[in-house]
Design an enzyme around this catalytic site. Structure first.
Site, short mmCIF file in Angstrom:
data_model
loop_
_atom_site.label_atom_id
_atom_site.label_comp_id
_atom_site.label_asym_id
_atom_site.label_seq_id
_atom_site.Cartn_x
_atom_site.Cartn_y
_atom_site.Cartn_z
N GLU A 121 31.17 22.47 7.83
CA GLU A 121 30.82 23.79 7.38
C GLU A 121 29.96 23.71 6.03
O GLU A 121 29.19 24.68 5.77
CB GLU A 121 32.36 24.33 6.87
CG GLU A 121 33.11 24.71 7.95
CD GLU A 121 34.64 25.36 7.74
OE1 GLU A 121 34.86 26.09 8.21
OE2 GLU A 121 35.14 24.48 7.03
N GLU A 141 39.55 22.97 13.98
CA GLU A 141 40.76 23.67 13.52
C GLU A 141 41.72 24.39 14.28
O GLU A 141 42.98 24.32 14.15
CB GLU A 141 40.18 24.54 12.39
CG GLU A 141 40.04 23.82 10.89
CD GLU A 141 38.30 23.34 11.16
OE1 GLU A 141 37.92 23.19 9.95
OE2 GLU A 141 38.03 23.36 12.27
#
Length: 267
Positions: A121, A141
């Site tokens: 990210e 995730e």
């Protein structure tokens, strides 16, 4: 130190320094990253940054599941000063990953190994990305019933084709460096021992350019993403005019005419 921060030739070198933990981000890393980004943004001598990881296996494995996440959930008590700072301000980690840290100076990612979860990210907020051949990328995730909320649902589909972005987000499967380049997420894939050299070539070129112009270009691109064309063009002009009126804008054409390298001062 969880982070190595160095300055050379107008370039900031920011190295995640926890190779034994795959450069996972713990509270100390969060605090030191925020300090580094703040210094980089404020130091007028610095014109570009290179972000990389120590070791040969991982660029960054994301949040440290044993140290950072339990601090947020209350499963672990704050012990160090960094623990207390992160516990007092949960948004500090988002700033460390540049999610909520406005930055107009260019950042080059020298991706020496795997970039997973938060380690992936943070790449959304870099501008040029060089990856080692062995690097893998992904957001796992959803496999653990967590939302990748470091900007993934906002940025990923803007930085690669929608279907490819959704494939990564919904499956949690990893992709390799070649795939990442095919999707337009990576600029170059090189042998692992050439990653830093390739990043430095880009940084050296950028550091020679007019810093005011470089900053205005990046700011215009970031601010105008998603705007309608007339509004975007108007904002582009607003950002461009002060650069046109700067001393550096006089120096550039003068140096070209005199057949010499320009000497920019950021004024």
């Amino acid at each position: 130190m969880a982070l190595i921060y160095e300055k050379r030739n107008h370039i900031a070198y920011i190295t995640l320094n926890r190779p034994q933990s795959h450069n996972a981000i713990d509270p100390e890393t969060v605090v030191e990253l925020v300090d580094a980004w703040q210094d980089f943004s404020q130091d007028r001598e610095l014109r570009c940054a290179i972000l990389t990881g120590a070791g040969e296996q991982s660029f960054c494995a994301g949040a440290d599941l044993g140290k950072l996440i339990p601090l947020w959930t209350g499963a672990r008590q704050a012990i160090t000063d960094a623990d207390q700072k992160v516990q007092a301000n949960p948004l500090l980690a988002q700033q460390a990953l540049l999610r909520d840290f406005p930055l107009t100076k260019p950042v080059i990612a020298a991706i020496n190994g795997n970039a997973i979860a938060g380690g992936f990210e943070i790449l959304y907020n870099t501008d040029i990305r060089i990856a080692a051949e062995n690097a893998r990328f992904g957001l796992q995730e959803v496999k653990w019933s967590i939302v990748p909320a470091g900007g993934s649902t906002v940025h990923l589909a803007r930085q690669m084709p929608y279907a490819r972005a959704m494939e990564m987000l919904l499956t949690g499967e990893l992709i390799d460096a070649r795939q990442a380049m095919e999707y337009g997420f990576i600029n170059q894939v090189v042998p692992r021992d050439q990653v830093m050299a390739a990043a430095e070539r880009y940084a050296a070129i950028i550091a020679k350019n007019g810093p005011l112009a470089v900053a205005a270009v990046k700011q215009a691109v970031l601010e105008n993403s998603g705007k309608d064309v007339p509004a975007a063009l108007a904002r582009e002009m607003e950002l461009s005019i002060p650069v046109f009126l700067s001393q550096d804008a006089q120096e550039g054409p003068r140096a070209f005419k005199e057949r010499r390298e320009p000497v920019y001062k950021g004024k």
